[in-house]
Enzyme design. Sequence first.
Site, mmCIF file in Angstrom:
data_model
loop_
_atom_site.group_PDB
_atom_site.id
_atom_site.type_symbol
_atom_site.label_atom_id
_atom_site.label_comp_id
_atom_site.label_asym_id
_atom_site.label_seq_id
_atom_site.Cartn_x
_atom_site.Cartn_y
_atom_site.Cartn_z
ATOM 1 N N ARG A 1 0.851 -1.190 0.000
ATOM 2 C CA ARG A 1 0.000 0.000 0.000
ATOM 3 C C ARG A 1 0.883 1.234 0.000
ATOM 4 O O ARG A 1 1.750 1.380 0.848
ATOM 5 C CB ARG A 1 -0.900 -0.002 1.242
ATOM 6 N N SER B 1 -12.382 -4.146 0.373
ATOM 7 C CA SER B 1 -12.674 -3.684 1.732
ATOM 8 C C SER B 1 -14.172 -3.548 1.915
ATOM 9 O O SER B 1 -14.855 -2.979 1.063
ATOM 10 C CB SER B 1 -12.038 -2.311 1.975
ATOM 11 N N LYS C 1 -5.229 4.343 9.162
ATOM 12 C CA LYS C 1 -6.154 4.763 8.112
ATOM 13 C C LYS C 1 -7.182 5.697 8.733
ATOM 14 O O LYS C 1 -8.119 5.272 9.410
ATOM 15 C CB LYS C 1 -6.816 3.527 7.487
#
Lengths: 208, 208
Positions: free
Chosen positions: B40, B109, B138
């Site tokens: 990521r 997700s 996040k």
Amino acid sequence: MKNFDLSVYLVTDTDMCPRENLLDVCEKAVLGGATLIQLREKNISSRLFYEEAVALKQLCSKLNVPLLINDRLDIALASGADGVHIGQSDLPIEAVRGLLGNDRIIGVSAGCVKEAVNAEKRGADYLGVGAVFPTSTKDDAENVGIDMLRKVRSAVKIPIVGIGGINTENIEKLKGTGIDGVAVVSCIMASDDPKAAAAELKEKVEKL
Amino acid sequence: MKNFDLSVYLVTDTDMCPRENLLDVCEKAVLGGATLIQLREKNISSRLFYEEAVALKQLCSKLNVPLLINDRLDIALASGADGVHIGQSDLPIEAVRGLLGNDRIIGVSAGCVKEAVNAEKRGADYLGVGAVFPTSTKDDAENVGIDMLRKVRSAVKIPIVGIGGINTENIEKLKGTGIDGVAVVSCIMASDDPKAAAAELKEKVEKL
């Protein structure tokens, strides 16, 4: 066979033109004379970028001009765009060509003769050379000047567009450089009359 | 046939782990027991993201674990990664599947049952469900709690991993939820001993 007209090359900018007006401004620009649109987005989700690309591709197909996507090959592939425009810090040309195939367009930004020659050798279909004039829309773009257009023109065979601060006032300074077109952002995107701005550029670019 | 083990699912984070240490930390994590890596990246050029993905894919192939790329389908395609993980604001699942093919992995997700059921129906191979616990990695992840894992588990058939604030201390709270694994970031990426952290997770996840 790839067939594209770089003469009035519009690069979008949603800082200058709110997203809800993007299609309208692009349509007016094409009706005025813009020959190609590059969708450039930063700081936007992939989903929104994709949706915008799909909508703009539909418009471009209707108007019969190519749509290129800045940097994001996945958005280009998913939206059915006609190609991508990549910079020196984007994906390598070979990787893009391998995924995009030979029928779609790859444009590459070049700021010097070395980058231009290298990009041509690696399969670029055209070059964006600049920044020709000082510009506010790309902070990291070094001003390379008009003479670089001539140098690149004599070093490569593929078409080139000048980019960076070009507008209806200064475009005549590019006479004799041998460029195939001008890429503009603010001159159209920030104009009160995008159609007239594109038409004026079109008229002037034909005299270069 | 797709064959992947979600039990100790490592999501990278270069805020916690400097880029120059990324391969080293990932290798240690896999040697300790991590079964899958998701790369990521945010705020990085496409070129650097690509180069990192290529290097990490080489490592993952050697170690025989799949590499997934967060969001960027083009990086996944260009680097030869084993799939992508997409969120609700990334490319639509169908667009990704069309370009990635049926042999590679698409994870999605999901923060609620509706998103989970929808993703399964549209072709997701697994779901990341969370945030299970409050998390700092996040900012936009809503804390949905442990109970959501049970709800999603009973609503879909595809494998699911819990994500969000899971570590070696709190993992036992997930007992009985029916999840197939845990996705972690800081627990491994910010650890002084990534191998030991992965090994401890591995041991504990087997007892869930």
